[in-house]
Design a protein around this motif. Structure first.
Motif, PDB file in Angstrom:
ATOM      1  N   THR A 216     -57.597  -2.369  -8.563  1.00  0.00           N
ATOM      2  CA  THR A 216     -56.311  -2.987  -8.890  1.00  0.00           C
ATOM      3  C   THR A 216     -56.084  -2.985 -10.394  1.00  0.00           C
ATOM      4  O   THR A 216     -54.974  -2.674 -10.868  1.00  0.00           O
ATOM      5  CB  THR A 216     -56.253  -4.424  -8.343  1.00  0.00           C
ATOM      6  OG1 THR A 216     -56.508  -4.395  -6.936  1.00  0.00           O
ATOM      7  CG2 THR A 216     -54.904  -5.050  -8.590  1.00  0.00           C
ATOM      8  N   ALA A 217     -57.109  -3.305 -11.160  1.00  0.00           N
ATOM      9  CA  ALA A 217     -56.985  -3.282 -12.620  1.00  0.00           C
ATOM     10  C   ALA A 217     -56.682  -1.869 -13.113  1.00  0.00           C
ATOM     11  O   ALA A 217     -55.817  -1.674 -13.992  1.00  0.00           O
ATOM     12  CB  ALA A 217     -58.263  -3.812 -13.266  1.00  0.00           C
ATOM     13  N   PHE A 218     -57.356  -0.879 -12.562  1.00  0.00           N
ATOM     14  CA  PHE A 218     -57.103   0.512 -12.941  1.00  0.00           C
ATOM     15  C   PHE A 218     -55.656   0.900 -12.613  1.00  0.00           C
ATOM     16  O   PHE A 218     -54.979   1.558 -13.404  1.00  0.00           O
ATOM     17  CB  PHE A 218     -58.087   1.440 -12.218  1.00  0.00           C
ATOM     18  CG  PHE A 218     -57.891   2.890 -12.535  1.00  0.00           C
ATOM     19  CD1 PHE A 218     -58.278   3.406 -13.756  1.00  0.00           C
ATOM     20  CD2 PHE A 218     -57.301   3.737 -11.605  1.00  0.00           C
ATOM     21  CE1 PHE A 218     -58.083   4.744 -14.054  1.00  0.00           C
ATOM     22  CE2 PHE A 218     -57.109   5.078 -11.879  1.00  0.00           C
ATOM     23  CZ  PHE A 218     -57.497   5.591 -13.115  1.00  0.00           C
ATOM     24  N   GLY A 219     -55.192   0.485 -11.439  1.00  0.00           N
ATOM     25  CA  GLY A 219     -53.811   0.776 -11.058  1.00  0.00           C
ATOM     26  C   GLY A 219     -52.799   0.123 -11.981  1.00  0.00           C
ATOM     27  O   GLY A 219     -51.776   0.724 -12.328  1.00  0.00           O
ATOM     28  N   ILE A 220     -53.081  -1.088 -12.395  1.00  0.00           N
ATOM     29  CA  ILE A 220     -52.168  -1.778 -13.315  1.00  0.00           C
ATOM     30  C   ILE A 220     -52.176  -1.099 -14.676  1.00  0.00           C
ATOM     31  O   ILE A 220     -51.120  -0.911 -15.301  1.00  0.00           O
ATOM     32  CB  ILE A 220     -52.536  -3.273 -13.418  1.00  0.00           C
ATOM     33  CG1 ILE A 220     -52.199  -3.984 -12.105  1.00  0.00           C
ATOM     34  CG2 ILE A 220     -51.798  -3.934 -14.577  1.00  0.00           C
ATOM     35  CD1 ILE A 220     -52.681  -5.420 -12.039  1.00  0.00           C
ATOM     36  N   ILE A 221     -53.359  -0.709 -15.148  1.00  0.00           N
ATOM     37  CA  ILE A 221     -53.455  -0.048 -16.453  1.00  0.00           C
ATOM     38  C   ILE A 221     -52.719   1.286 -16.436  1.00  0.00           C
ATOM     39  O   ILE A 221     -52.012   1.634 -17.380  1.00  0.00           O
ATOM     40  CB  ILE A 221     -54.940   0.142 -16.844  1.00  0.00           C
ATOM     41  CG1 ILE A 221     -55.562  -1.214 -17.155  1.00  0.00           C
ATOM     42  CG2 ILE A 221     -55.075   1.077 -18.035  1.00  0.00           C
ATOM     43  CD1 ILE A 221     -57.067  -1.187 -17.286  1.00  0.00           C
ATOM     44  N   ARG A 222     -52.857   2.033 -15.341  1.00  0.00           N
ATOM     45  CA  ARG A 222     -52.230   3.355 -15.242  1.00  0.00           C
ATOM     46  C   ARG A 222     -50.759   3.294 -14.823  1.00  0.00           C
ATOM     47  O   ARG A 222     -50.096   4.323 -14.744  1.00  0.00           O
ATOM     48  CB  ARG A 222     -52.992   4.221 -14.238  1.00  0.00           C
ATOM     49  CG  ARG A 222     -54.438   4.483 -14.608  1.00  0.00           C
ATOM     50  CD  ARG A 222     -54.590   5.502 -15.689  1.00  0.00           C
ATOM     51  NE  ARG A 222     -54.047   6.760 -15.184  1.00  0.00           N
ATOM     52  CZ  ARG A 222     -53.742   7.792 -15.943  1.00  0.00           C
ATOM     53  NH1 ARG A 222     -53.921   7.720 -17.227  1.00  0.00           N
ATOM     54  NH2 ARG A 222     -53.266   8.885 -15.404  1.00  0.00           N
TER      55      ARG A 222
ATOM     56  N   MET B  82     -48.159  -8.209 -13.801  1.00  0.00           N
ATOM     57  CA  MET B  82     -48.934  -7.805 -12.624  1.00  0.00           C
ATOM     58  C   MET B  82     -50.379  -8.310 -12.721  1.00  0.00           C
ATOM     59  O   MET B  82     -50.951  -8.763 -11.735  1.00  0.00           O
ATOM     60  CB  MET B  82     -48.916  -6.279 -12.463  1.00  0.00           C
ATOM     61  CG  MET B  82     -47.544  -5.698 -12.216  1.00  0.00           C
ATOM     62  SD  MET B  82     -46.865  -6.198 -10.653  1.00  0.00           S
ATOM     63  CE  MET B  82     -47.707  -5.074  -9.590  1.00  0.00           C
ATOM     64  N   ALA B  83     -50.967  -8.224 -13.916  1.00  0.00           N
ATOM     65  CA  ALA B  83     -52.346  -8.691 -14.104  1.00  0.00           C
ATOM     66  C   ALA B  83     -52.451 -10.196 -13.866  1.00  0.00           C
ATOM     67  O   ALA B  83     -53.387 -10.661 -13.190  1.00  0.00           O
ATOM     68  CB  ALA B  83     -52.833  -8.335 -15.498  1.00  0.00           C
ATOM     69  N   ILE B  84     -51.507 -10.965 -14.390  1.00  0.00           N
ATOM     70  CA  ILE B  84     -51.521 -12.421 -14.174  1.00  0.00           C
ATOM     71  C   ILE B  84     -51.329 -12.733 -12.691  1.00  0.00           C
ATOM     72  O   ILE B  84     -51.975 -13.639 -12.146  1.00  0.00           O
ATOM     73  CB  ILE B  84     -50.424 -13.097 -15.022  1.00  0.00           C
ATOM     74  CG1 ILE B  84     -50.732 -12.958 -16.511  1.00  0.00           C
ATOM     75  CG2 ILE B  84     -50.243 -14.554 -14.645  1.00  0.00           C
ATOM     76  CD1 ILE B  84     -51.989 -13.670 -16.955  1.00  0.00           C
ATOM     77  N   ALA B  85     -50.458 -11.985 -12.016  1.00  0.00           N
ATOM     78  CA  ALA B  85     -50.234 -12.208 -10.588  1.00  0.00           C
ATOM     79  C   ALA B  85     -51.514 -11.945  -9.790  1.00  0.00           C
ATOM     80  O   ALA B  85     -51.843 -12.694  -8.862  1.00  0.00           O
ATOM     81  CB  ALA B  85     -49.099 -11.315 -10.087  1.00  0.00           C
ATOM     82  N   VAL B  86     -52.246 -10.894 -10.140  1.00  0.00           N
ATOM     83  CA  VAL B  86     -53.500 -10.584  -9.440  1.00  0.00           C
ATOM     84  C   VAL B  86     -54.532 -11.686  -9.685  1.00  0.00           C
ATOM     85  O   VAL B  86     -55.215 -12.129  -8.755  1.00  0.00           O
ATOM     86  CB  VAL B  86     -54.045  -9.209  -9.873  1.00  0.00           C
ATOM     87  CG1 VAL B  86     -55.474  -9.009  -9.396  1.00  0.00           C
ATOM     88  CG2 VAL B  86     -53.157  -8.098  -9.344  1.00  0.00           C
TER      89      VAL B  86
END
Length: 95
Positions: free
Chosen positions: A29-35, A46-50
Motif C-alpha cells: 500500500t505504501a509503495f502504491g501511494i508513493i508511485r 491517502m497515507a493518513i487514511a491508511v
C-alpha cells in the motif's frame, strides 16, 4: 469436577505468517501511494487514511477480544456457582 478449557495458543508459524502478511500489505500500500500519479497532498491524504484504517482495525480487534474474554470469565463464574450448588444439594433433605 470441572473441565478446565485449555488456553489456545498460536504457533510461531501462524504468528510469523500474520506479521509477514501485515508487513507485505502495508508495504504494498505504501509503495502504491508513493508511485501514485498525484501531487503530494493527495498522497499524504491517502497515507493518513491508511494509517487511520490500520489503527482502527487494531482497536476493533482488541475490543472484540476483550469482549470475548469477559464472556468467558462470566461463563466460568456461572459454572462454578452451579457446581457449588450441586455439591451442596442434598436430594433426600425435606423442604
Amino acid at each position: 469436577m470441572s473441565d478446565t478449557p485449555l488456553k489456545q495458543q498460536n504457533t510461531a508459524a501462524f504468528y510469523g505468517q500474520a506479521v509477514a502478511s501485515f508487513a507485505v500489505a502495508l508495504g504494498a500500500t505504501a509503495f502504491g501511494i508513493i508511485r501514485l500519479d498525484a501531487n503530494a497532498w493527495v498522497r499524504g491524504f491517502m497515507a493518513i487514511a491508511v494509517l487511520y484504517l490500520v489503527t482502527s482495525a487494531f482497536t476493533l480487534a482488541k475490543v472484540i477480544r476483550d469482549r470475548q474474554e469477559a464472556g468467558q470469565i462470566v461463563s466460568r463464574v456461572d459454572q462454578a456457582r452451579l457446581e457449588k450448588l450441586l455439591a451442596e444439594h442434598d436430594p433426600f433433605e425435606k423442604l
